[in-house]
Write an enzyme that holds these catalytic residues in place. Structure first.
Site, mmCIF file in Angstrom:
data_model
loop_
_atom_site.group_PDB
_atom_site.id
_atom_site.type_symbol
_atom_site.label_atom_id
_atom_site.label_comp_id
_atom_site.label_asym_id
_atom_site.label_seq_id
_atom_site.Cartn_x
_atom_site.Cartn_y
_atom_site.Cartn_z
ATOM 1 N N HIS A 31 0.786 -1.109 -0.054
ATOM 2 C CA HIS A 31 -0.200 0.052 -0.067
ATOM 3 C C HIS A 31 0.769 1.228 0.026
ATOM 4 C CE1 HIS A 31 -3.661 -2.104 0.455
ATOM 5 N NE2 HIS A 31 -3.481 -2.381 1.948
ATOM 6 N N ARG A 48 -9.287 3.080 -7.595
ATOM 7 C CA ARG A 48 -10.838 3.170 -7.333
ATOM 8 C C ARG A 48 -11.203 4.603 -7.293
ATOM 9 N NH1 ARG A 48 -14.302 0.099 -2.508
ATOM 10 N NH2 ARG A 48 -16.190 -0.006 -3.628
ATOM 11 N N SER A 69 -15.463 3.106 1.628
ATOM 12 C CA SER A 69 -15.111 1.830 1.845
ATOM 13 C C SER A 69 -13.975 2.013 3.229
ATOM 14 C CB SER A 69 -14.416 1.025 0.703
ATOM 15 O OG SER A 69 -13.680 -0.007 1.089
ATOM 16 N N TYR A 115 -10.862 -0.471 -10.272
ATOM 17 C CA TYR A 115 -11.945 -1.006 -9.539
ATOM 18 C C TYR A 115 -13.009 -1.217 -10.586
ATOM 19 C CZ TYR A 115 -15.308 -2.778 -5.837
ATOM 20 O OH TYR A 115 -16.195 -3.113 -5.175
ATOM 21 N N ARG A 172 -17.134 -6.422 2.073
ATOM 22 C CA ARG A 172 -18.230 -5.634 2.639
ATOM 23 C C ARG A 172 -19.364 -5.524 1.771
ATOM 24 N NH1 ARG A 172 -20.215 -0.281 2.920
ATOM 25 N NH2 ARG A 172 -19.004 0.284 1.125
ATOM 26 N N LYS A 173 -19.399 -4.633 0.822
ATOM 27 C CA LYS A 173 -20.388 -4.661 -0.112
ATOM 28 C C LYS A 173 -20.157 -4.779 -1.603
ATOM 29 C CE LYS A 173 -24.519 -1.404 0.030
ATOM 30 N NZ LYS A 173 -25.002 -0.429 0.498
ATOM 31 N N GLY A 174 -18.987 -4.381 -2.021
ATOM 32 C CA GLY A 174 -18.328 -4.653 -3.353
ATOM 33 C C GLY A 174 -19.184 -4.093 -4.457
HETATM 34 P P1 A3P Z 1 -16.444 -1.975 -0.158
HETATM 35 O O1 A3P Z 1 -16.124 -1.490 1.257
HETATM 36 O O2 A3P Z 1 -16.951 -0.881 -1.117
HETATM 37 O O3 A3P Z 1 -17.630 -3.088 -0.341
HETATM 38 P P2 A3P Z 1 -9.270 -3.394 -0.205
HETATM 39 O O4 A3P Z 1 -9.154 -5.010 -0.674
HETATM 40 O O5 A3P Z 1 -8.224 -2.529 -1.210
HETATM 41 O O6 A3P Z 1 -9.250 -3.330 1.037
HETATM 42 O O7 A3P Z 1 -10.601 -3.103 -0.945
HETATM 43 C C1 A3P Z 1 -11.855 -3.421 -0.183
HETATM 44 C C2 A3P Z 1 -13.197 -3.197 -1.125
HETATM 45 O O8 A3P Z 1 -13.012 -4.214 -2.434
HETATM 46 C C3 A3P Z 1 -14.320 -3.416 -0.457
HETATM 47 O O9 A3P Z 1 -15.171 -2.743 -0.976
HETATM 48 C C4 A3P Z 1 -14.644 -4.925 -0.608
HETATM 49 O O10 A3P Z 1 -16.209 -5.468 -0.562
HETATM 50 C C5 A3P Z 1 -14.104 -4.788 -2.234
HETATM 51 N N1 A3P Z 1 -14.119 -6.034 -2.860
HETATM 52 C C6 A3P Z 1 -13.347 -7.136 -2.247
HETATM 53 N N2 A3P Z 1 -13.511 -8.235 -3.247
HETATM 54 C C7 A3P Z 1 -14.614 -7.836 -4.235
HETATM 55 C C8 A3P Z 1 -14.792 -8.507 -5.415
HETATM 56 N N3 A3P Z 1 -14.657 -9.862 -5.637
HETATM 57 N N4 A3P Z 1 -15.617 -7.777 -6.270
HETATM 58 C C9 A3P Z 1 -16.094 -6.480 -5.972
HETATM 59 N N5 A3P Z 1 -15.532 -5.750 -4.844
HETATM 60 C C10 A3P Z 1 -14.694 -6.556 -4.177
#
Ligand code: A3P
Length: 296
Positions: free
Chosen positions: A112, A134, A142, A197, A253-255
């Site tokens: 990161h 993103r 998020s 994203y 979480r929500k994706g």
């Molecule tokens: P949300 O909090 O909006 O749901 P990171 O992995 O960089 O921490 O990013 C996390 C974000 O990616 C979260 O977003 C998570 O839900 C989303 N995410 C993880 N896997 C995913 C997938 N297969 N498709 C879409 N979003 C995904």
């Protein structure tokens, strides 16, 4: 029952639950870092980390979809080359250089870090870098939920306070816009591939193909289709229940694209629009983020 995969997460999270919120972040050269995940000794040691030319290296600002990309890359490496990456988050600043050095080639690594803080050896060895971005509105939403759901980090006092901290870069790993501006300068570097994203959401098989081609892992049509099926949000969320138990919700979480509309006030939306206009409008990365489509 928790699998061995879950253990490192659980122990860090237990550590977080026993720690006071005000101790969970510390500042290094003006940037906040996580005391538990990236203690000062890791940052010191990371400077000398030895990259390899063929490392598979993924870089992302927090909450831009790093773990999604990790899931994708692991499946690509396994299907195409039979490589099984170690069962731990590949983030280099979470470990000592000795741990990272132990993995056989090709290693799967990530970070990161702001590009200026990526160990210099990754640049001298010309290691390929896949950068995930993103749109900033969904990223901050998020991140806000991640703060509140992940005991390793301090709870956000409120959405308004966290939004303001995000805008001033006072969050772990620093300012989104600083990271974006630094990558913007490297958009023409053939060793750098930026994917968003939103692009993955638009067309997952196409995104997977770009990643596989970039790192030189050929895939058959069938492998590509299988990987795309296994890396949708619902598939990964379901799978995480086995490996991470209740903590799966922290990472999956929500994706969705556009959850910012459920959080932003008019004034916050205007502030972000102005910041984007000032920093990224007219740039290549700005165009790739499709701000007008996803953030208006
Ligand atoms: P949300 O909090 O909006 O749901 P990171 O992995 O960089 O921490 O990013 C996390 C974000 O990616 C979260 O977003 C998570 O839900 C989303 N995410 C993880 N896997 C995913 C997938 N297969 N498709 C879409 N979003 C995904």
């Amino acid at each position: 029952m928790a699998t061995p995969t879950a253990k490192p997460f659980h122990s860090k999270m237990d550590q977080g639950m026993a720690m006071k919120d005000e101790e969970k972040l510390y500042k290094r050269d003006g940037t906040f870092y996580s005391t538990i995940m990236t203690p000062p000794e890791n940052l010191d040691a990371a400077k000398d980390m030895e990259a390899r030319e063929d490392d598979v290296f993924v870089v992302a600002y927090p909450k831009c979809g790093f773990n999604w990309m990790v899931g994708i890359v692991k499946k690509i490496m396994s299907a195409s080359a039979g490589i099984t990456a170690p069962d731990r988050p590949p983030i280099i600043e979470f470990y000592s250089p000795e741990v990272v050095a132990q993995s056989p080639s090709r290693r799967f690594l990530g970070t990161h870090f702001h590009p200026d803080n990526i160990p210099v050896s990754f640049n001298t060895k010309k290691t390929k870098m896949l950068v995930v971005f993103r749109n900033p509105k969904d990223t901050v939403v998020s991140y806000y939920h991640f703060m509140n759901n992940n005991p390793v980090l301090p709870k956000a006092e409120s959405w308004d306070k966290f939004f303001s901290d995000f805008m001033s870069g006072d969050v772990a790993w620093g300012s989104y816009f600083d990271h974006a501006l630094a990558w913007e300068k490297r958009m023409d570097d053939p060793g750098v591939l930026v994917l968003t994203y939103e692009e993955l959401k638009e067309n997952l098989p196409e995104g997977i193909k770009k990643v596989a081609d970039f790192f030189g892992f050929p895939l058959t049509e069938e492998q590509l289709t299988t990987i795309a099926k296994e890396t949708t949000f619902s598939s990964m969320q379901e799978k995480s229940k086995n490996s991470l138990g209740n903590f799966g919700k922290v990472f999956f979480r929500k994706g969705e694209v556009g959850d910012w509309k459920n959080h932003f006030s008019e004034a916050q939306s205007k502030q972000m629009d102005e910041e984007f206009q000032k920093k990224l409008a007219g740039t290549k990365l700005g165009a790739q983020l499709k701000y007008d489509i996803y953030c208006k």
